[in-house]
Scaffold this active site. Structure first.
Site, mmCIF file in Angstrom:
data_model
loop_
_atom_site.group_PDB
_atom_site.id
_atom_site.type_symbol
_atom_site.label_atom_id
_atom_site.label_comp_id
_atom_site.label_asym_id
_atom_site.label_seq_id
_atom_site.Cartn_x
_atom_site.Cartn_y
_atom_site.Cartn_z
ATOM 1 N N HIS A 91 0.851 -1.198 0.000
ATOM 2 C CA HIS A 91 0.000 0.000 0.000
ATOM 3 C C HIS A 91 0.883 1.244 0.000
ATOM 4 O O HIS A 91 1.952 1.260 0.627
ATOM 5 C CB HIS A 91 -0.928 -0.006 1.224
ATOM 6 C CG HIS A 91 -1.988 1.042 1.129
ATOM 7 N ND1 HIS A 91 -1.743 2.362 1.423
ATOM 8 C CD2 HIS A 91 -3.277 0.976 0.715
ATOM 9 C CE1 HIS A 91 -2.853 3.059 1.218
ATOM 10 N NE2 HIS A 91 -3.794 2.236 0.785
ATOM 11 N N GLU A 161 -4.039 1.998 -7.501
ATOM 12 C CA GLU A 161 -4.400 3.130 -6.642
ATOM 13 C C GLU A 161 -3.472 4.306 -6.936
ATOM 14 O O GLU A 161 -2.408 4.425 -6.311
ATOM 15 C CB GLU A 161 -4.243 2.746 -5.169
ATOM 16 C CG GLU A 161 -5.128 1.616 -4.722
ATOM 17 C CD GLU A 161 -5.398 1.713 -3.225
ATOM 18 O OE1 GLU A 161 -6.571 1.893 -2.861
ATOM 19 O OE2 GLU A 161 -4.455 1.640 -2.436
#
Ligand code: PGA
Length: 247
Positions: A91, A161
């Protein structure tokens, strides 16, 4: 569609966590979508054990190592042993703390070796006019999965993302056209790395300011297989709207 709720550290109270998990369990009985909840580690220990519902649980991160004298590490086998099925890896909020592509690759290997399905987060910091962001995304994918076996590579879920779209509101999320273009590009990159025709079956999620307002337009014709939802996943009503509108 696979809808992953990334609670990050927004929820810090077990009673709130319990409530949100039971709302999601109810929601899972009325939707065809698959719901995965990525909870802070202590709440996984409290709430993932013995789960027999339709929802699944994810670790928000896992250790790049297993076993031994590693104070503070939460390893893939420990998550697997409490019934966690997925692990978010790479992430951007972990990468911002110094996680490199090499560390991400280690984590993917550990996740797969212990039966966790990895959700590999990738995405550029910004979009430039010369298309350098495409090379950036290609490199993130390649460096993360190239040391895996062909079969392992095919199990990795990709969460695209773009950093410029994370943690804002629907107005700042990606445009549907740009998303479908990126999904095609990611499949092209995967086609060079995955065995046979498995790139066409690879699951690609989008994350970055997904809210009830934009979930439908982002779903239509974009070719994505689901969403990774941050801030909008911690309000039961908002999350339910997103799950219902993703189809
Ligand atoms: P956001 O976060 O939905 O709050 O933008 C997404 C993510 O960081 O996974």
């Amino acid at each position: 569609m696979l809808i992953v709720a990334n609670w990050k550290a927004y929820i810090e109270d077990l009673q709130k966590a319990k409530k949100l998990v039971s709302v999601s369990k109810r929601l899972s009985r009325t939707t065809k979508n698959d719901i995965v909840l990525a909870l802070p580690a202590p709440f996984l220990g409290a709430l993932a054990v013995g789960n027999t519902s339709k929802i699944a649980f994810a670790a928000q991160d896992i250790s790049a190592t297993t076993g031994g004298a590693k104070t503070g590490e939460s390893t893939a086998p420990s998550y697997a042993s409490i019934g966690v099925a997925y692990a978010i890896v790479g992430h951007s909020e972990r990468r911002a703390l110094g996680e490199t592509n090499a560390i991400v690759a280690e984590k993917l290997a550990h996740a797969l070796a212990h039966g966790l399905t990895p959700i590999l987060c990738i995405g550029e910091h910004e979009r430039d006019g010369e298309g350098r962001y495409l090379a950036y995304v290609r490199e993130e994918i390649t460096l993360a999965i190239k040391s895996l076996s062909p079969n392992e590579r095919a199990k990795v879920i990709i969460a695209y993302e773009p950093l410029w779209a994370i943690g804002k509101t629907a107005a700042f999320a990606i445009e549907p056209n740009d998303l479908s273009e990126m999904v095609l590009y990611i499949r092209k990159v995967l086609a060079e790395l995955l065995p046979g025709k498995s790139s066409s079956r690879a699951r690609i999620l989008y994350g970055g300011s997904v809210e009830p307002e934009n979930v439908r337009t982002l779903t239509e014709n974009s070719g994505i297989n689901g969403f990774l939802i941050g801030h909008a996943s911690i309000d039961a009503h908002t999350f339910a709207q997103i799950v219902k509108q993703s189809a």
